[in-house]
Design a protein around this motif. Structure first.
Motif, PDB file in Angstrom:
ATOM      1  N   ALA A   1       0.834  -1.200   0.000  1.00 26.04           N
ATOM      2  CA  ALA A   1       0.000   0.000   0.000  1.00 26.04           C
ATOM      3  C   ALA A   1       0.871   1.253   0.000  1.00 26.04           C
ATOM      4  O   ALA A   1       1.976   1.259   0.524  1.00 26.04           O
ATOM      5  N   ASN A   2       0.355   2.305  -0.625  1.00 24.58           N
ATOM      6  CA  ASN A   2       1.090   3.563  -0.642  1.00 24.58           C
ATOM      7  C   ASN A   2       1.080   4.189   0.744  1.00 24.58           C
ATOM      8  O   ASN A   2       0.044   4.232   1.401  1.00 24.58           O
TER       9      ASN A   2
ATOM     10  N   ASN B   1       0.794   9.038   7.222  1.00 29.68           N
ATOM     11  CA  ASN B   1      -0.646   8.860   6.992  1.00 29.68           C
ATOM     12  C   ASN B   1      -1.481   9.857   7.791  1.00 29.68           C
ATOM     13  O   ASN B   1      -2.482   9.484   8.407  1.00 29.68           O
ATOM     14  N   ASP B   2      -1.053  11.112   7.772  1.00 29.61           N
ATOM     15  CA  ASP B   2      -1.772  12.219   8.427  1.00 29.61           C
ATOM     16  C   ASP B   2      -1.875  12.083   9.946  1.00 29.61           C
ATOM     17  O   ASP B   2      -2.720  12.713  10.576  1.00 29.61           O
ATOM     18  N   ARG B   3      -1.011  11.286  10.542  1.00 23.87           N
ATOM     19  CA  ARG B   3      -0.999  11.133  12.007  1.00 23.87           C
ATOM     20  C   ARG B   3      -0.070  12.155  12.629  1.00 23.87           C
ATOM     21  O   ARG B   3       0.657  12.873  11.950  1.00 23.87           O
TER      22      ARG B   3
ATOM     23  N   TYR C   1       9.480  11.157  15.460  1.00 21.93           N
ATOM     24  CA  TYR C   1      10.877  11.197  15.036  1.00 21.93           C
ATOM     25  C   TYR C   1      11.186   9.915  14.279  1.00 21.93           C
ATOM     26  O   TYR C   1      10.762   8.828  14.667  1.00 21.93           O
ATOM     27  N   ASP C   2      11.921  10.054  13.200  1.00 17.95           N
ATOM     28  CA  ASP C   2      12.144   8.939  12.288  1.00 17.95           C
ATOM     29  C   ASP C   2      13.593   8.947  11.829  1.00 17.95           C
ATOM     30  O   ASP C   2      14.110   9.987  11.414  1.00 17.95           O
ATOM     31  N   LEU C   3      14.234   7.800  11.920  1.00 17.52           N
ATOM     32  CA  LEU C   3      15.635   7.642  11.513  1.00 17.52           C
ATOM     33  C   LEU C   3      15.679   6.600  10.407  1.00 17.52           C
ATOM     34  O   LEU C   3      15.335   5.439  10.632  1.00 17.52           O
ATOM     35  N   ARG C   4      16.086   7.025   9.184  1.00  9.66           N
ATOM     36  CA  ARG C   4      16.176   6.100   8.057  1.00  9.66           C
ATOM     37  C   ARG C   4      16.980   6.721   6.926  1.00  9.66           C
ATOM     38  O   ARG C   4      17.278   7.905   6.941  1.00  9.66           O
ATOM     39  N   ASP C   5      17.290   5.898   5.912  1.00  5.98           N
ATOM     40  CA  ASP C   5      17.978   6.363   4.717  1.00  5.98           C
ATOM     41  C   ASP C   5      16.965   6.890   3.707  1.00  5.98           C
ATOM     42  O   ASP C   5      15.882   6.313   3.535  1.00  5.98           O
ATOM     43  N   TRP C   6      17.335   7.988   3.036  1.00  7.73           N
ATOM     44  CA  TRP C   6      16.493   8.609   2.012  1.00  7.73           C
ATOM     45  C   TRP C   6      17.324   8.887   0.770  1.00  7.73           C
ATOM     46  O   TRP C   6      18.497   9.231   0.869  1.00  7.73           O
ATOM     47  N   ASP C   7      16.669   8.789  -0.407  1.00  7.15           N
ATOM     48  CA  ASP C   7      17.341   9.223  -1.629  1.00  7.15           C
ATOM     49  C   ASP C   7      17.366  10.748  -1.660  1.00  7.15           C
ATOM     50  O   ASP C   7      16.821  11.410  -0.784  1.00  7.15           O
ATOM     51  N   GLN C   8      17.992  11.300  -2.687  1.00  6.43           N
ATOM     52  CA  GLN C   8      18.189  12.750  -2.750  1.00  6.43           C
ATOM     53  C   GLN C   8      16.876  13.532  -2.774  1.00  6.43           C
ATOM     54  O   GLN C   8      16.806  14.650  -2.268  1.00  6.43           O
ATOM     55  N   ASN C   9      15.824  12.972  -3.353  1.00  5.77           N
ATOM     56  CA  ASN C   9      14.554  13.682  -3.515  1.00  5.77           C
ATOM     57  C   ASN C   9      13.494  13.294  -2.482  1.00  5.77           C
ATOM     58  O   ASN C   9      12.345  13.710  -2.606  1.00  5.77           O
ATOM     59  N   HIS C  10      13.871  12.489  -1.507  1.00  2.00           N
ATOM     60  CA  HIS C  10      12.938  11.992  -0.497  1.00  2.00           C
ATOM     61  C   HIS C  10      11.746  11.272  -1.119  1.00  2.00           C
ATOM     62  O   HIS C  10      10.633  11.333  -0.624  1.00  2.00           O
ATOM     63  N   GLU C  11      12.005  10.568  -2.236  1.00  2.00           N
ATOM     64  CA  GLU C  11      10.965   9.776  -2.884  1.00  2.00           C
ATOM     65  C   GLU C  11      11.090   8.298  -2.541  1.00  2.00           C
ATOM     66  O   GLU C  11      10.099   7.583  -2.495  1.00  2.00           O
ATOM     67  N   LYS C  12      12.326   7.833  -2.315  1.00  2.00           N
ATOM     68  CA  LYS C  12      12.579   6.444  -1.935  1.00  2.00           C
ATOM     69  C   LYS C  12      13.219   6.446  -0.560  1.00  2.00           C
ATOM     70  O   LYS C  12      13.977   7.346  -0.218  1.00  2.00           O
ATOM     71  N   MET C  13      12.894   5.401   0.213  1.00  2.00           N
ATOM     72  CA  MET C  13      13.411   5.314   1.574  1.00  2.00           C
ATOM     73  C   MET C  13      13.833   3.894   1.900  1.00  2.00           C
ATOM     74  O   MET C  13      13.346   2.942   1.305  1.00  2.00           O
TER      75      MET C  13
END
Length: 74
Positions: free
Chosen positions: A2-3, A32-34, A38-50
């Motif tokens: 799911a998206n 999801n609008d909640r 705080y979130d710790l993760r890897d992101w691509d340059q455009n914050h489209e993939k994680m």
């Protein structure tokens, strides 16, 4: 899969950057609008993939900070 809807409310800091440009970031994110967490993760340059990560409430982040402050890194 799911998206997921997400909005990065604040970038707290960048921990590291990989050779392919992905960055390990600590962000304040609304999933999801909640209520933002705080979130710790890897992101691509455009914050489209994680990558996989960990999400913490403010209380959990405070406890983690206490634990990390007690670690002797020398």
């Amino acid at each position: 899969m799911a998206n997921l809807k997400y909005e990065i409310k604040e970038t707290v800091g960048i921990i590291s950057e990989g050779a392919k440009g992905w960055k390990k970031e600590l962000n304040l994110i609304s999933w999801n609008d909640r209520e933002p967490k705080y979130d710790l993760r890897d992101w691509d340059q455009n914050h489209e993939k994680m990558g996989k990560g960990i999400t913490l409430s403010t209380e959990e982040l405070v406890q983690l900070k206490k634990i990390l402050n007690e670690i002797d890194l020398n």
